[in-house]
Design a protein around this motif. Structure first.
Motif, PDB file in Angstrom:
ATOM      1  N   ASP A 148       0.825  -1.097   0.014  1.00 32.89           N
ATOM      2  CA  ASP A 148      -0.141   0.076  -0.032  1.00 32.89           C
ATOM      3  C   ASP A 148       0.785   1.127   0.013  1.00 32.89           C
ATOM      4  OD1 ASP A 148      -2.139   1.658   0.240  1.00 32.89           O
ATOM      5  OD2 ASP A 148      -3.316   0.132   1.701  1.00 32.89           O
ATOM      6  N   ALA A 149       0.717   2.299  -0.745  1.00 31.84           N
ATOM      7  CA  ALA A 149       1.251   3.456  -0.766  1.00 31.84           C
ATOM      8  C   ALA A 149       0.708   4.697   0.078  1.00 31.84           C
ATOM      9  CB  ALA A 149       1.434   4.068  -2.220  1.00 31.84           C
ATOM     10  N   GLY A 150      -0.502   4.296   0.601  1.00 30.59           N
ATOM     11  CA  GLY A 150      -1.093   5.103   1.493  1.00 30.59           C
ATOM     12  C   GLY A 150      -1.791   6.314   0.589  1.00 30.59           C
ATOM     13  N   ALA A 151      -1.612   7.226   1.338  1.00 32.96           N
ATOM     14  CA  ALA A 151      -2.253   8.464   0.764  1.00 32.96           C
ATOM     15  C   ALA A 151      -0.994   9.097   0.021  1.00 32.96           C
ATOM     16  CB  ALA A 151      -2.945   9.674   1.749  1.00 32.96           C
ATOM     17  N   VAL A 152      -1.118   9.160  -1.289  1.00 34.66           N
ATOM     18  CA  VAL A 152       0.076  10.114  -2.229  1.00 34.66           C
ATOM     19  C   VAL A 152      -0.282  11.295  -2.753  1.00 34.66           C
ATOM     20  CG1 VAL A 152       1.196   9.417  -4.388  1.00 34.66           C
ATOM     21  CG2 VAL A 152       0.428   7.555  -2.881  1.00 34.66           C
ATOM     22  N   PRO A 153       0.505  12.308  -2.404  1.00 33.45           N
ATOM     23  CA  PRO A 153       0.325  13.694  -2.982  1.00 33.45           C
ATOM     24  C   PRO A 153       0.325  13.765  -4.487  1.00 33.45           C
ATOM     25  CG  PRO A 153       2.241  13.363  -1.293  1.00 33.45           C
ATOM     26  CD  PRO A 153       1.887  12.115  -1.513  1.00 33.45           C
ATOM     27  N   TRP A 154      -0.913  14.155  -4.830  1.00 32.17           N
ATOM     28  CA  TRP A 154      -0.977  14.088  -6.180  1.00 32.17           C
ATOM     29  C   TRP A 154      -0.971  13.042  -6.883  1.00 32.17           C
ATOM     30  CZ3 TRP A 154       0.836  18.416  -3.676  1.00 32.17           C
ATOM     31  CH2 TRP A 154      -0.022  19.648  -3.738  1.00 32.17           C
ATOM     32  N   GLY A 155      -1.637  12.063  -6.389  1.00 29.32           N
ATOM     33  CA  GLY A 155      -1.346  10.706  -6.666  1.00 29.32           C
ATOM     34  C   GLY A 155      -2.077  10.132  -7.931  1.00 29.32           C
ATOM     35  N   ASP A 156      -2.837  10.983  -8.337  1.00 27.46           N
ATOM     36  CA  ASP A 156      -3.742  10.571  -9.573  1.00 27.46           C
ATOM     37  C   ASP A 156      -3.245  10.875 -10.980  1.00 27.46           C
ATOM     38  OD1 ASP A 156      -3.991  13.038  -8.526  1.00 27.46           O
ATOM     39  OD2 ASP A 156      -6.396  12.954  -8.622  1.00 27.46           O
ATOM     40  N   VAL A 157      -2.314  11.897 -10.706  1.00 24.13           N
ATOM     41  CA  VAL A 157      -1.828  12.487 -11.804  1.00 24.13           C
ATOM     42  C   VAL A 157       0.069  12.296 -11.885  1.00 24.13           C
ATOM     43  CG1 VAL A 157      -3.195  14.477 -12.444  1.00 24.13           C
ATOM     44  CG2 VAL A 157      -1.305  14.828 -10.885  1.00 24.13           C
ATOM     45  N   ALA A 158       0.679  11.973 -10.959  1.00 20.60           N
ATOM     46  CA  ALA A 158       1.894  12.112 -10.600  1.00 20.60           C
ATOM     47  C   ALA A 158       2.546  10.636 -10.801  1.00 20.60           C
ATOM     48  CB  ALA A 158       2.523  12.664  -9.000  1.00 20.60           C
ATOM     49  N   TRP A 159       3.574  10.433 -11.056  1.00 20.65           N
ATOM     50  CA  TRP A 159       4.403   9.368 -11.272  1.00 20.65           C
ATOM     51  C   TRP A 159       4.894   8.908  -9.673  1.00 20.65           C
ATOM     52  CZ3 TRP A 159       6.112   6.133 -15.595  1.00 20.65           C
ATOM     53  CH2 TRP A 159       5.696   6.637 -16.969  1.00 20.65           C
ATOM     54  N   LEU A 160       4.975   7.994  -9.448  1.00 19.13           N
ATOM     55  CA  LEU A 160       5.133   7.486  -8.024  1.00 19.13           C
ATOM     56  C   LEU A 160       6.680   6.703  -7.994  1.00 19.13           C
ATOM     57  CD1 LEU A 160       4.071   7.316  -5.052  1.00 19.13           C
ATOM     58  CD2 LEU A 160       2.782   5.230  -6.072  1.00 19.13           C
ATOM     59  N   LEU A 161       7.344   7.217  -6.977  1.00 15.47           N
ATOM     60  CA  LEU A 161       8.423   6.544  -6.435  1.00 15.47           C
ATOM     61  C   LEU A 161       8.281   5.833  -4.898  1.00 15.47           C
ATOM     62  CD1 LEU A 161      11.367   8.815  -7.292  1.00 15.47           C
ATOM     63  CD2 LEU A 161      11.024   6.591  -8.298  1.00 15.47           C
ATOM     64  N   VAL A 162       8.535   4.594  -4.963  1.00 14.30           N
ATOM     65  CA  VAL A 162       8.262   3.777  -3.649  1.00 14.30           C
ATOM     66  C   VAL A 162       9.675   2.961  -3.450  1.00 14.30           C
ATOM     67  CG1 VAL A 162       5.735   3.628  -3.871  1.00 14.30           C
ATOM     68  CG2 VAL A 162       7.146   1.709  -4.474  1.00 14.30           C
ATOM     69  N   VAL A 163       9.887   2.933  -2.217  1.00 10.88           N
ATOM     70  CA  VAL A 163      11.073   1.985  -1.838  1.00 10.88           C
ATOM     71  C   VAL A 163      10.299   0.433  -1.765  1.00 10.88           C
ATOM     72  CG1 VAL A 163      12.671   1.346   0.077  1.00 10.88           C
ATOM     73  CG2 VAL A 163      12.485   3.792  -0.793  1.00 10.88           C
ATOM     74  N   ALA A 164      10.673  -0.438  -2.336  1.00 13.47           N
ATOM     75  CA  ALA A 164      10.461  -1.732  -2.366  1.00 13.47           C
ATOM     76  C   ALA A 164      11.300  -2.606  -1.787  1.00 13.47           C
ATOM     77  CB  ALA A 164       9.828  -2.277  -3.641  1.00 13.47           C
ATOM     78  N   GLU A 165      11.247  -3.628  -0.991  1.00 15.23           N
ATOM     79  CA  GLU A 165      11.921  -4.470  -0.574  1.00 15.23           C
ATOM     80  C   GLU A 165      11.843  -6.023  -0.746  1.00 15.23           C
ATOM     81  OE1 GLU A 165      13.712  -3.457   3.632  1.00 15.23           O
ATOM     82  OE2 GLU A 165      12.116  -5.376   4.212  1.00 15.23           O
ATOM     83  N   ASP A 166      12.586  -6.602  -1.499  1.00 13.82           N
ATOM     84  CA  ASP A 166      12.372  -7.982  -1.955  1.00 13.82           C
ATOM     85  C   ASP A 166      12.509  -8.924  -0.848  1.00 13.82           C
ATOM     86  OD1 ASP A 166      15.257  -8.530  -1.710  1.00 13.82           O
ATOM     87  OD2 ASP A 166      15.847  -7.745  -3.677  1.00 13.82           O
ATOM     88  N   ALA A 167      12.155 -10.267  -1.034  1.00 17.38           N
ATOM     89  CA  ALA A 167      12.317 -11.511  -0.153  1.00 17.38           C
ATOM     90  C   ALA A 167      13.543 -11.540   0.764  1.00 17.38           C
ATOM     91  CB  ALA A 167      11.835 -12.760  -0.801  1.00 17.38           C
ATOM     92  N   ALA A 168      14.802 -11.004   0.122  1.00 23.51           N
ATOM     93  CA  ALA A 168      16.028 -11.209   0.367  1.00 23.51           C
ATOM     94  C   ALA A 168      16.668  -9.844   1.277  1.00 23.51           C
ATOM     95  CB  ALA A 168      17.152 -11.538  -0.407  1.00 23.51           C
ATOM     96  N   GLY A 169      15.504  -8.913   1.569  1.00 28.08           N
ATOM     97  CA  GLY A 169      15.879  -7.759   2.044  1.00 28.08           C
ATOM     98  C   GLY A 169      16.502  -6.616   1.173  1.00 28.08           C
ATOM     99  N   GLY A 170      16.659  -7.052   0.032  1.00 27.75           N
ATOM    100  CA  GLY A 170      17.423  -5.795  -0.876  1.00 27.75           C
ATOM    101  C   GLY A 170      16.214  -4.849  -1.213  1.00 27.75           C
ATOM    102  N   ARG A 171      16.986  -3.481  -1.169  1.00 29.53           N
ATOM    103  CA  ARG A 171      16.021  -2.500  -1.345  1.00 29.53           C
ATOM    104  C   ARG A 171      16.114  -1.911  -2.752  1.00 29.53           C
ATOM    105  NH1 ARG A 171      14.780   1.202   4.157  1.00 29.53           N
ATOM    106  NH2 ARG A 171      13.690  -0.646   4.995  1.00 29.53           N
ATOM    107  N   HIS A 172      14.847  -1.752  -3.254  1.00 27.84           N
ATOM    108  CA  HIS A 172      14.729  -1.126  -4.626  1.00 27.84           C
ATOM    109  C   HIS A 172      14.037   0.244  -4.705  1.00 27.84           C
ATOM    110  CE1 HIS A 172      16.076  -5.157  -5.910  1.00 27.84           C
ATOM    111  NE2 HIS A 172      15.314  -5.443  -4.803  1.00 27.84           N
ATOM    112  N   LEU A 173      14.176   1.085  -5.700  1.00 30.28           N
ATOM    113  CA  LEU A 173      13.660   2.149  -6.035  1.00 30.28           C
ATOM    114  C   LEU A 173      12.664   1.860  -7.094  1.00 30.28           C
ATOM    115  CD1 LEU A 173      13.120   4.988  -4.890  1.00 30.28           C
ATOM    116  CD2 LEU A 173      14.565   5.874  -6.628  1.00 30.28           C
ATOM    117  N   ALA A 174      11.439   1.846  -6.772  1.00 33.59           N
ATOM    118  CA  ALA A 174      10.302   1.460  -7.898  1.00 33.59           C
ATOM    119  C   ALA A 174       9.580   2.700  -8.394  1.00 33.59           C
ATOM    120  CB  ALA A 174       9.301   0.295  -7.342  1.00 33.59           C
ATOM    121  N   LEU A 175       9.758   2.918  -9.807  1.00 38.65           N
ATOM    122  CA  LEU A 175       8.746   3.948 -10.389  1.00 38.65           C
ATOM    123  C   LEU A 175       7.444   3.290 -10.955  1.00 38.65           C
ATOM    124  CD1 LEU A 175       9.056   6.926 -11.542  1.00 38.65           C
ATOM    125  CD2 LEU A 175      10.044   5.931 -13.647  1.00 38.65           C
ATOM    126  N   VAL A 176       6.400   4.103 -10.599  1.00 39.28           N
ATOM    127  CA  VAL A 176       5.188   3.449 -10.907  1.00 39.28           C
ATOM    128  C   VAL A 176       4.446   4.658 -11.743  1.00 39.28           C
ATOM    129  CG1 VAL A 176       2.988   2.599  -9.995  1.00 39.28           C
ATOM    130  CG2 VAL A 176       5.001   2.029  -8.948  1.00 39.28           C
TER     131      VAL A 176
END
Lengths: 350, 416
Positions: free
Chosen positions: A127-155
């Motif tokens: 869940d990204a929660g409440a996203v500022p201008w989430g309906d028009v803006a591209w979204l960056l989230v930090v995502a953690e894989d099963a091994a604990g590696g952290r990624h920056l995901a562009l949505v």
């Protein structure tokens, strides 16, 4: 030319730009939830969304401190755009080695989302929660894989309109669910994103709040000197003077807290700096909003008077990216672990 | 058009630009009015400050190791001449003064760091505090050569202590109303009148008295002159005033035909008001305005150490966030003072915010740790809480009451 002077010139330009475009009509339109495309184009044409991007990558290459002062000015003007968000988004995205994004970018301040699969098949979970201008803006989230590696995901922005949800300042804050969403791109999280995006967002909101407070207090001082009651300006009354002096103290402390955070940006302990800033500025925001409204009387409670553009933002921003209590607990937990004698070196230097 | 003018047809005023709204507003205290006029710019501490920090920490460690003081007691109100002599010998008094007068010729930012370290460590610096903080600097800037040579090196050595002679029985917050009169008699002045709330007058060597030497004038600030009073000479008597905890810190000081040579005058005749206001900028912005009860915060954290209690963490986190901001504000004012400016409004803000913080600590501490405070308690937390609770009212009175400060701040902000 001194860096300080360049920064001064840029901030002055931004001030003029904001003031020129932020007509009453533009503000009213933005508050309906409609995307203010013309305003965005003007801000984008000035290069502001790329303020934190290095010159080599096509940005303005401002030092973080200067860029965050620009964020403060956007708060002073109650700018109804995801400028702070896009500045951060571009800084993060470029730090992964990518080109800056041409569109508005936003971020999720929730804890890292889950990530299933890898490479092109990776799917977000959470869940990204409440996203500022989430309906028009591209979204960056930090995502953690099963091994604990952290990624920056562009949505990408959502294909279908999200249910309207606005904060108290009527800035868009729709909720975005990411379960099953495939990111457009996935990159290893850059160092800047190491503590997650919540502390970075907290620092942005702290800067914006300091800007909004400054202007709200400027209005209150002006009003106290102009408004006559009992045959004299209300600013002549000690009761009013003391309220405003107390608010000035809150403002000075908030500014100090926000300043230490912009110096800490990108450093080793951004989380602690963010905690000090958001806890102190958030507390000042509530107190200052209360005082400026009390000084303005019923006039400040109207739509007519522009005070509410600032105070409604203060009431929103103090809760976004973590309220005072949340960040106080971060500070307190650390202090309670380190013990009493460790506190002074923590603040004054080892 | 003001910001309150409604937007008529075809008009879209938006928010007024800062320049339009505030261009012409200048505060009485000279600074630019409005929030933008407040100066709390970042200060980079010089390398000498970091070195001094390390030296004073080592000195204080040695002091505690030798059993010379207990850190949980009151700091800048603990009068300990032996400690002051050792601090003077180690070079921690008169840090900014010329070496000819016993000083170390360091920046006032170095002094800021040293004094903050002393307070944070709970060192008993009360004996030399006033002389180092304000009397010495005042004499250095406005005193005569003989006085500077005789007195300043003794202050720097930690052997000479001062009191403040501003308030009078009928003139507390309203300092312009002082009535203690000095009348010229050839090369001397004859002083009659009384000063009150004079901390340490019974154990200090001197005080600087604000006296009336002429007409007040329409702004009430004229006709005042400062003199250094030698408390060992005839014509001055000291009567104790015990505080609410039974302690004897302040006094009433009575002058009866006290004769002071003209070269003990500080500043020009009639310049007393200006002397006092510049002195107060030093008095109001230092670390003593937010660290008075810092040791109670330390004891509180020690009591809560290792616990996993969100309520305590929130309360402590809030206090620490306040403290961090204050430390930065106070450092910024030290930087302004170091550049020779007179940041009266900023100093008043530090004192107002800082002393509020000091007053909050015991109120929060007592709710986080259940105990019944007592001065006769072995438990350090309970003893410190007792001491602080009994002294807390003075925090927002001494050096200018909160209400006087807020009036000053309001004028500085441009409220007319």
């Amino acid at each position: 030319m001194e860096t300080q002077e360049i920064s001064r010139i840029l901030l002055d330009q931004a001030d003029r730009l904001f003031a020129q475009h932020l007509t009453r009509e533009a503000r009213a339109a933005a508050e309906t939830g409609a995307w203010p495309e013309n305003l965005w184009q003007a801000v984008a044409a000035a290069g502001l969304p790329l303020a934190m991007v290095p010159e080599t990558a096509g940005g303005a290459g401002l030092a973080p401190g200067d860029a965050l002062r620009l964020v403060r000015r956007s708060g002073f003007h109650a700018l109804p755009l995801p400028l702070a968000e896009t500045m951060l988004g571009n800084a993060l995205w470029v730090a992964t080695g990518e080109k800056p994004l041409a569109q508005p970018v936003s971020f999720s301040a929730t804890p890292p989302t889950g990530l299933r699969g890898a490479g092109d098949n990776a799917i977000l979970d959470g869940d990204a929660g409440a996203v500022p201008w989430g309906d028009v803006a591209w979204l960056l989230v930090v995502a953690e894989d099963a091994a604990g590696g952290r990624h920056l995901a562009l949505v990408a922005p959502p294909e279908a309109a999200l249910p309207q949800r606005r904060n108290l300042a009527f800035e868009p804050r729709p909720k975005r669910h990411l379960a099953g969403v495939r990111p457009v791109a996935l990159r290893p999280a850059p160092r800047l994103a190491a503590p997650g995006l919540r502390p970075l967002g907290a620092i942005l909101r702290a800067q914006q709040m300091v800007g909004a407070m400054e202007r709200a207090l400027d209005y209150a001082l002006l009003y106290a000197n102009e408004r006559q009651q009992f045959g004299r300006p209300i600013g002549k009354f000690q009761a009013v003077q003391h309220m405003l002096a107390s608010a000035a103290g809150q403002f000075a402390a908030a500014t100090a807290a926000a300043d230490q955070a912009l110096e800490a940006w990108g450093g080793a302990d951004v989380e602690f700096a963010a905690a000090l800033a958001k806890a102190r500025v958030g507390e000042a925001a509530g107190k200052i909003a209360e005082i400026v409204h009390q000084v303005h009387g019923a006039m400040g409670f109207t739509q007519e008077h522009p005070l509410h553009f600032l105070t409604r933002r203060l009431w929103s921003w103090r809760d976004e990216c973590g309220n005072e209590a949340e960040w106080q607990r971060v500070i307190g937990a650390r202090v309670m672990q380190a013990g009493g004698e460790a506190l002074w070196p923590m603040l004054a230097g080892a | 058009m003001g910001p309150l003018a409604p937007a008529g047809p075809g008009q879209s005023p938006g928010l007024p630009l800062r320049g339009e709204a505030f261009g012409g507003m200048v505060g009485e205290d000279g600074g630019e009015a409005g929030m933008q006029g407040l100066r709390f710019d970042a200060v980079e501490l010089p390398r000498a400050a970091a070195e001094a920090r390390a030296r004073v920490r080592a000195f204080l460690r040695a002091e505690r190791a030798a059993g010379h003081y207990a850190a949980h007691r009151n700091s800048w109100n603990s009068f300990d001449p032996a400690f002051s002599r050792r601090a003077g010998a180690a070079g921690f008094i008169g840090i900014t003064w010329p070496s000819a007068y016993g000083g170390a010729e360091q920046s006032s930012l170095v002094r800021f760091v040293v004094t903050a370290e002393m307070l944070a460590a709970g060192a008993p610096c009360g004996a030399h505090w006033i002389a180092d903080r304000q009397s010495g600097p005042q004499i250095l800037r406005h005193g005569g050569e003989r006085v500077k040579r005789e007195i300043l090196p003794r202050i720097a050595a930690g052997e000479c202590f001062f009191a403040i002679g501003m308030s009078e029985p009928d003139s507390g917050s309203d300092l312009a109303a002082v009535r203690t009169r000095a009348v010229r008699d050839d090369a001397e002045w004859v002083i009659n009148g009384a000063k009150i709330w004079t901390s340490n007058a019974h154990r200090a060597h001197y005080l600087i008295a604000l006296t009336r030497t002429g007409e007040a004038g329409p702004d009430r600030h004229g006709g005042l002159t400062e003199f250094i009073i030698d408390l060992a000479r005839p014509g001055v008597s000291v009567r104790p005033i015990h505080n609410l905890s039974g302690g004897h810190e302040f006094n009433e000081v009575v002058f009866q035909d006290y004769r002071v040579p003209d070269d003990m005058r500080v500043g020009a005749v009639g310049e007393g008001w200006r002397m006092v206001t510049s002195e107060l900028a030093f008095e109001r912005s230092g670390p003593d305005r937010f660290l008075s009860d810092y040791r109670l915060l330390v004891e509180l954290i020690e009591r809560l150490r290792g616990q996993d209690d969100p309520r305590s963490a929130e309360a402590l986190g809030r206090l620490v966030a306040h403290l961090a901001a204050l430390l930065r504000m106070s450092t910024a004012v030290a930087g302004l003072l170091d550049r020779g400016e007179n940041p009266a409004v900023e100093a008043a803000l530090v004192k107002d915010v800082g002393t509020q913080f000091e007053r909050e600590i015991p109120e929060i501490a007592r709710l986080l740790v259940s105990c019944e405070p007592s001065l006769e308690e072995d438990d350090r937390f309970a003893e410190t809480l007792a001491h602080v609770t009994l002294h807390a009212p003075s925090f927002t009175l001494r050096g200018g009451t909160r209400e006087i400060l807020r009036g000053m701040i309001a004028r500085g902000l441009g409220l007319r």
